[in-house]
Design a protein around this motif. Structure first.
Motif, PDB file in Angstrom:
ATOM      1  N   VAL A  31       0.669  -1.004  -0.013  1.00 16.36           N
ATOM      2  CA  VAL A  31      -0.055  -0.116   0.049  1.00 16.36           C
ATOM      3  C   VAL A  31       0.919   1.134   0.184  1.00 16.36           C
ATOM      4  CG1 VAL A  31      -1.722   1.240   1.352  1.00 16.36           C
ATOM      5  CG2 VAL A  31      -1.751  -1.226   1.307  1.00 16.36           C
ATOM      6  N   LEU A  32       0.723   2.047  -1.008  1.00 17.67           N
ATOM      7  CA  LEU A  32       1.613   3.146  -1.288  1.00 17.67           C
ATOM      8  C   LEU A  32       0.879   4.545  -0.910  1.00 17.67           C
ATOM      9  CD1 LEU A  32       4.097   2.199  -4.197  1.00 17.67           C
ATOM     10  CD2 LEU A  32       4.404   2.131  -1.553  1.00 17.67           C
ATOM     11  N   THR A  33       1.396   5.562  -0.595  1.00 12.93           N
ATOM     12  CA  THR A  33       0.910   6.886  -0.599  1.00 12.93           C
ATOM     13  C   THR A  33       1.896   7.825  -1.296  1.00 12.93           C
ATOM     14  OG1 THR A  33       1.889   7.308   1.555  1.00 12.93           O
ATOM     15  CG2 THR A  33      -0.102   6.467   1.591  1.00 12.93           C
ATOM     16  N   PHE A  51      -3.727   2.370  -9.550  1.00  9.71           N
ATOM     17  CA  PHE A  51      -4.354   3.452  -8.995  1.00  9.71           C
ATOM     18  C   PHE A  51      -5.840   3.235  -8.972  1.00  9.71           C
ATOM     19  CE2 PHE A  51      -0.208   5.348 -10.662  1.00  9.71           C
ATOM     20  CZ  PHE A  51       0.037   5.726  -9.537  1.00  9.71           C
ATOM     21  N   TYR A  52      -6.510   3.413  -7.607  1.00 10.98           N
ATOM     22  CA  TYR A  52      -7.895   2.884  -7.731  1.00 10.98           C
ATOM     23  C   TYR A  52      -8.745   3.959  -6.828  1.00 10.98           C
ATOM     24  CZ  TYR A  52      -7.055   1.641  -2.678  1.00 10.98           C
ATOM     25  OH  TYR A  52      -6.646   1.788  -1.568  1.00 10.98           O
ATOM     26  N   ALA A  53     -10.071   3.843  -6.923  1.00  9.78           N
ATOM     27  CA  ALA A  53     -10.962   4.736  -6.249  1.00  9.78           C
ATOM     28  C   ALA A  53     -12.160   3.747  -5.739  1.00  9.78           C
ATOM     29  CB  ALA A  53     -11.437   5.715  -7.329  1.00  9.78           C
ATOM     30  N   ASP A  86      -4.455   4.563  -3.336  1.00  8.41           N
ATOM     31  CA  ASP A  86      -5.917   5.064  -3.295  1.00  8.41           C
ATOM     32  C   ASP A  86      -5.672   6.602  -3.873  1.00  8.41           C
ATOM     33  OD1 ASP A  86      -8.251   6.349  -2.574  1.00  8.41           O
ATOM     34  OD2 ASP A  86      -8.435   5.471  -0.884  1.00  8.41           O
ATOM     35  N   ALA A  87      -5.953   6.755  -5.179  1.00  9.63           N
ATOM     36  CA  ALA A  87      -5.808   7.743  -5.873  1.00  9.63           C
ATOM     37  C   ALA A  87      -6.706   8.894  -5.455  1.00  9.63           C
ATOM     38  CB  ALA A  87      -5.693   7.431  -7.471  1.00  9.63           C
ATOM     39  N   ILE A  88      -7.794   8.784  -4.908  1.00 10.14           N
ATOM     40  CA  ILE A  88      -8.826   9.827  -4.275  1.00 10.14           C
ATOM     41  C   ILE A  88      -7.754  10.832  -3.469  1.00 10.14           C
ATOM     42  CG2 ILE A  88     -10.752  10.331  -3.319  1.00 10.14           C
ATOM     43  CD1 ILE A  88     -10.900   9.340  -6.106  1.00 10.14           C
TER      44      ILE A  88
END
Length: 298
Positions: A31-33, A51-53, A86-88
């Motif tokens: 899990v990256l940020t 990259f997801y939403a 989590d690209a949001i």
């Protein structure tokens, strides 16, 4: 006391700088940020990232596929980090790279985008895509299962196997592999137990192919010059048919070519083979079928 405190503070800062980056995981997926993405790029040769939403139905479908196949992907590609973002809430790297909405999947290496993947995260779809983009010039083999995966493909692609772990020999083989990366597969078996299990000797390279001799061995010490001569002599067929695919090799390489112009090459195959075996190290034998449309370009 003040000196001891300053020393302790310096040591703590040094320890913090040298500590390895920690990347949390969910079901084996990293899990990256925005705060950890750069560290991951510095730590891994390749990163395949989703990259997801969470509001995206397709994103949830891909996450589910990712989790089902992650163990097989990790086993198949130890050089790749498999991650999701989590690209949001983390848009920096989503905006940096070429992405196309939610979800987006990309392969990056040291800050450069290698490609965008638009399929499903299934082994049938993702493995061929990654094979074309993320395999090193010389593939490390650490199990019989992995060895057989490449050995069983010699009908399609000739296979060079280096049995050994000498650094200088490996670098010479790597150089040859880079020069021929689109023609042949190069792998390295350096585990002594696996070499013994395969009944092979250390510091040798073996070529497996479907034509001419089924296998040829070159013993060490393996220098670049020896490997180049070995590759040029044995990696291509003794008799090469002239075609639009082979003419570049025939005329661009530094060797002489013996050309037989025949209408029916099968009648002369046995005779040509005998001659070619004695001249293969110096002359590449080429058969041109004059009835073939490719011969018009000759």
């Amino acid at each position: 006391m003040k000196f001891s405190f300053c020393l302790l503070l310096s040591l703590l800062c040094l320890s913090y700088q040298q500590a390895p980056s920690y990347f949390p995981k969910e079901n084996q997926i990293i899990v990256l940020t925005d705060n950890t993405f750069k560290d991951a790029e510095d730590s891994f040769d390749f990163i395949f990232v989703l990259f997801y939403a969470l509001w995206s139905e397709r994103s949830l479908e891909l996450i589910d596929q990712f989790e089902k196949n992650i163990n097989a992907l990790i086993e198949e590609y130890p050089q790749i980090a498999f991650a999701k973002v989590d690209a949001i809430y983390n848009k920096e790297y989503y905006n940096k790279y070429e992405t196309s909405g939610y979800p987006s999947m990309i392969l990056v290496s040291k800050g450069k985008q290698i490609g965008s993947f638009t399929g499903s995260i299934t082994l049938n779809e993702l493995i061929p895509w990654l094979d074309d983009r993320a395999l090193p010039a010389v593939i490390a083999i650490d199990s019989m299962k992995r060895y057989l995966k490449y050995y069983n493909k010699i009908e399609e692609v000739p296979l060079f196997v280096y049995f050994g772990y000498d650094f200088n020999e490996f670098k010479s083989i790597e150089k040859i592999a880079i020069e021929h990366i689109k023609e042949f597969t190069f792998v390295n078996v350096k585990d002594k137990a696996l070499i013994a299990q395969l009944n092979e000797k250390e510091n040798t390279i073996k070529l497996y192919k479907k034509y001419d001799e089924s296998e040829v061995t070159l013993k060490g010490p393996l220098t670049y010059e020896k490997l180049l001569s070995f590759t040029n002599t044995y990696a291509h067929p003794i008799i090469m048919n002239y075609s639009s695919q082979t003419k570049e090799y025939i005329f661009d390489k530094n060797h002489s070519s013996l050309l037989f112009l025949v209408n029916n090459e099968n009648k002369l195959t046995e005779m040509i083979s005998k001659v070619s075996k004695t001249t293969r190290e110096k002359i590449q034998t080429v058969v041109v079928n004059v009835s073939d449309s490719n011969a018009k370009t000759f």
